[in-house]
Design a protein around this motif. Sequence first.
Motif, PDB file in Angstrom:
ATOM      1  N   PRO A 279     -84.063  68.600 -66.040  1.00 53.91           N
ATOM      2  CA  PRO A 279     -84.585  69.951 -65.750  1.00 53.91           C
ATOM      3  C   PRO A 279     -84.244  70.458 -64.356  1.00 53.91           C
ATOM      4  N   VAL A 280     -84.039  69.551 -63.405  1.00 47.67           N
ATOM      5  CA  VAL A 280     -83.774  69.903 -62.004  1.00 47.67           C
ATOM      6  C   VAL A 280     -84.928  70.729 -61.449  1.00 47.67           C
ATOM      7  N   GLN A 281     -86.108  70.126 -61.474  1.00 49.80           N
ATOM      8  CA  GLN A 281     -87.264  70.776 -60.886  1.00 49.80           C
ATOM      9  C   GLN A 281     -88.078  69.748 -60.086  1.00 49.80           C
ATOM     10  N   SER A 282     -88.997  70.246 -59.285  1.00 48.32           N
ATOM     11  CA  SER A 282     -89.863  69.383 -58.478  1.00 48.32           C
ATOM     12  C   SER A 282     -91.316  69.761 -58.710  1.00 48.32           C
ATOM     13  N   GLU A 283     -92.147  68.742 -58.870  1.00 45.26           N
ATOM     14  CA  GLU A 283     -93.571  68.932 -59.087  1.00 45.26           C
ATOM     15  C   GLU A 283     -94.345  68.219 -57.976  1.00 45.26           C
ATOM     16  N   PHE A 284     -95.244  68.943 -57.356  1.00 41.06           N
ATOM     17  CA  PHE A 284     -96.076  68.405 -56.282  1.00 41.06           C
ATOM     18  C   PHE A 284     -97.521  68.397 -56.780  1.00 41.06           C
ATOM     19  N   CYS A 285     -98.007  67.205 -57.107  1.00 38.68           N
ATOM     20  CA  CYS A 285     -99.293  67.059 -57.780  1.00 38.68           C
ATOM     21  C   CYS A 285    -100.393  66.697 -56.774  1.00 38.68           C
ATOM     22  N   CYS A 286    -101.372  67.574 -56.659  1.00 39.07           N
ATOM     23  CA  CYS A 286    -102.450  67.412 -55.686  1.00 39.07           C
ATOM     24  C   CYS A 286    -103.771  67.126 -56.396  1.00 39.07           C
ATOM     25  N   GLU A 287    -104.803  66.824 -55.615  1.00 39.75           N
ATOM     26  CA  GLU A 287    -106.108  66.473 -56.171  1.00 39.75           C
ATOM     27  C   GLU A 287    -106.733  67.618 -56.972  1.00 39.75           C
ATOM     28  N   LYS A 288    -106.464  68.866 -56.547  1.00 41.01           N
ATOM     29  CA  LYS A 288    -107.124  70.007 -57.178  1.00 41.01           C
ATOM     30  C   LYS A 288    -106.156  70.936 -57.924  1.00 41.01           C
ATOM     31  N   GLY A 289    -104.890  70.547 -58.003  1.00 43.12           N
ATOM     32  CA  GLY A 289    -103.931  71.416 -58.668  1.00 43.12           C
ATOM     33  C   GLY A 289    -102.516  70.948 -58.412  1.00 43.12           C
ATOM     34  N   TYR A 290    -101.559  71.827 -58.642  1.00 43.74           N
ATOM     35  CA  TYR A 290    -100.173  71.443 -58.449  1.00 43.74           C
ATOM     36  C   TYR A 290     -99.301  72.647 -58.109  1.00 43.74           C
ATOM     37  N   VAL A 291     -98.131  72.340 -57.571  1.00 44.91           N
ATOM     38  CA  VAL A 291     -97.096  73.327 -57.297  1.00 44.91           C
ATOM     39  C   VAL A 291     -95.827  72.861 -58.005  1.00 44.91           C
ATOM     40  N   ILE A 292     -95.190  73.751 -58.736  1.00 38.03           N
ATOM     41  CA  ILE A 292     -93.923  73.429 -59.392  1.00 38.03           C
ATOM     42  C   ILE A 292     -92.843  74.355 -58.852  1.00 38.03           C
ATOM     43  N   LEU A 293     -91.755  73.761 -58.342  1.00 38.29           N
ATOM     44  CA  LEU A 293     -90.564  74.522 -58.000  1.00 38.29           C
ATOM     45  C   LEU A 293     -89.643  74.461 -59.215  1.00 38.29           C
ATOM     46  N   HIS A 294     -89.378  75.614 -59.781  1.00 34.72           N
ATOM     47  CA  HIS A 294     -88.645  75.680 -61.038  1.00 34.72           C
ATOM     48  C   HIS A 294     -87.150  75.399 -60.841  1.00 34.72           C
ATOM     49  N   PRO A 295     -86.450  75.095 -61.941  1.00 38.25           N
ATOM     50  CA  PRO A 295     -85.006  74.849 -61.857  1.00 38.25           C
ATOM     51  C   PRO A 295     -84.277  76.079 -61.297  1.00 38.25           C
ATOM     52  N   ARG A 296     -83.258  75.874 -60.508  1.00 40.49           N
ATOM     53  CA  ARG A 296     -82.869  74.706 -59.761  1.00 40.49           C
ATOM     54  C   ARG A 296     -83.668  74.710 -58.483  1.00 40.49           C
ATOM     55  N   TRP A 297     -84.553  73.757 -58.351  1.00 40.16           N
ATOM     56  CA  TRP A 297     -85.657  73.814 -57.405  1.00 40.16           C
ATOM     57  C   TRP A 297     -85.242  73.878 -55.944  1.00 40.16           C
ATOM     58  N   PHE A 298     -84.055  73.383 -55.608  1.00 42.28           N
ATOM     59  CA  PHE A 298     -83.616  73.317 -54.208  1.00 42.28           C
ATOM     60  C   PHE A 298     -82.920  74.601 -53.758  1.00 42.28           C
ATOM     61  N   THR A 299     -82.744  75.549 -54.676  1.00 44.03           N
ATOM     62  CA  THR A 299     -82.136  76.843 -54.372  1.00 44.03           C
ATOM     63  C   THR A 299     -83.256  77.897 -54.322  1.00 44.03           C
ATOM     64  N   PRO A 300     -82.944  79.154 -54.019  1.00 46.67           N
ATOM     65  CA  PRO A 300     -83.967  80.198 -54.150  1.00 46.67           C
ATOM     66  C   PRO A 300     -84.450  80.240 -55.599  1.00 46.67           C
ATOM     67  N   THR A 301     -85.749  80.090 -55.822  1.00 42.74           N
ATOM     68  CA  THR A 301     -86.248  79.982 -57.186  1.00 42.74           C
ATOM     69  C   THR A 301     -87.694  80.452 -57.284  1.00 42.74           C
ATOM     70  N   ASP A 302     -88.215  80.495 -58.511  1.00 48.30           N
ATOM     71  CA  ASP A 302     -89.628  80.802 -58.736  1.00 48.30           C
ATOM     72  C   ASP A 302     -90.463  79.540 -58.534  1.00 48.30           C
ATOM     73  N   LEU A 303     -91.749  79.734 -58.227  1.00 47.28           N
ATOM     74  CA  LEU A 303     -92.651  78.596 -58.217  1.00 47.28           C
ATOM     75  C   LEU A 303     -93.956  78.938 -58.916  1.00 47.28           C
ATOM     76  N   THR A 304     -94.559  77.928 -59.496  1.00 41.97           N
ATOM     77  CA  THR A 304     -95.852  78.070 -60.164  1.00 41.97           C
ATOM     78  C   THR A 304     -96.904  77.298 -59.390  1.00 41.97           C
ATOM     79  N   VAL A 305     -98.054  77.934 -59.210  1.00 36.84           N
ATOM     80  CA  VAL A 305     -99.181  77.288 -58.533  1.00 36.84           C
ATOM     81  C   VAL A 305    -100.378  77.304 -59.468  1.00 36.84           C
ATOM     82  N   TRP A 306    -101.035  76.175 -59.594  1.00 36.65           N
ATOM     83  CA  TRP A 306    -102.244  76.082 -60.423  1.00 36.65           C
ATOM     84  C   TRP A 306    -103.330  75.356 -59.653  1.00 36.65           C
TER      85      TRP A 306
END
Length: 334
Positions: A235-262
Amino acid sequence: MSKIYNWAVLGCGKIAKKFVNDLKLLPNAKLYAAASRDLNRAQDFANELGFEKAYGSYKEMVKDPNVDVVYIATPHSHHFEHTMLCLEHKKAVLCEKAFAMNQHEVAQMIQCAKENNTFLMEAFWTMFQPSFQKALEIINSGELGKLKMVRSDFAFNAEFNEEKRLYNVKLGGGSLLDIGIYPVFAALSTLGVPDLIKTSADFSSTGSEESIQMIFKYKGGEMASLSSSFAVHSPVQSEFCCEKGYVILHPRWFTPTDLTVWKGDEERKLIPNETKEGAGYQYEAKHVMECLDSGLIESPKMTWKMSEDLIQTLDRIRIDAGIFFPNHDEKLFF
């Protein structure tokens, strides 16, 4: 009004072309010189992209007094040699990642920059992407609690060619230094240097590492699961999983891209990519010129310490996985 900087490109390949197309977006960047070991290649590159000069010798290019800053885009195996050449002629350097082949080379490059009072930065463009900076801002704010796990990948199915750079160990071939460096960077820039590293790697017929899985473990219980490969698509994405939620950098995550926060029971929030033009290389180039405007020899964002931590971690990974580069690793392995 910012100074106009004369840029030179050392190595006229695909990455250099992408970088230069974004450099054109910056009004204070002048396309001045293209340099290759093959004059015809340099001239073709210069004519296509609009450079003022073309050189068939790197040594000839660095002797040009009008060159202000050099972007180095040669294979990993030559980064040390070419960076040292530029620094010794007091040319500011933006050198592609991996910065060099091992920590011993990087240490010498940094020392040379200090001795010559000349700017040096690793061209880790991800650090300067607005989307990546936004992810760091959210993670570091603590609003999602403590970061506990990072999952990051970068893989694509590359055509096998034992002569090409990707599979040539003499040129630093293998997925780790080429694309695995990105997931490693994702972990280092958020969790820091790991206390324990475990790897599993698969090798091609040339002896280059084709696929690698990396697990980072930290004293606080944090973990990172990282992977890269030339044998599969991911998928070429990165997920940062925290105690209260997460941040996802969408494909291709290392370039300018969308991110999801929950966060908790809230609805997932999509933060759209704000880059409207260019591939994203313009951000690091703009930062380099800001540093030069301020008389700096080290970036405050992509610091020498970050590059040292990165290459030392890559060395640890290679030792664990048994990834060896001839003519570069005698001090590392023996």
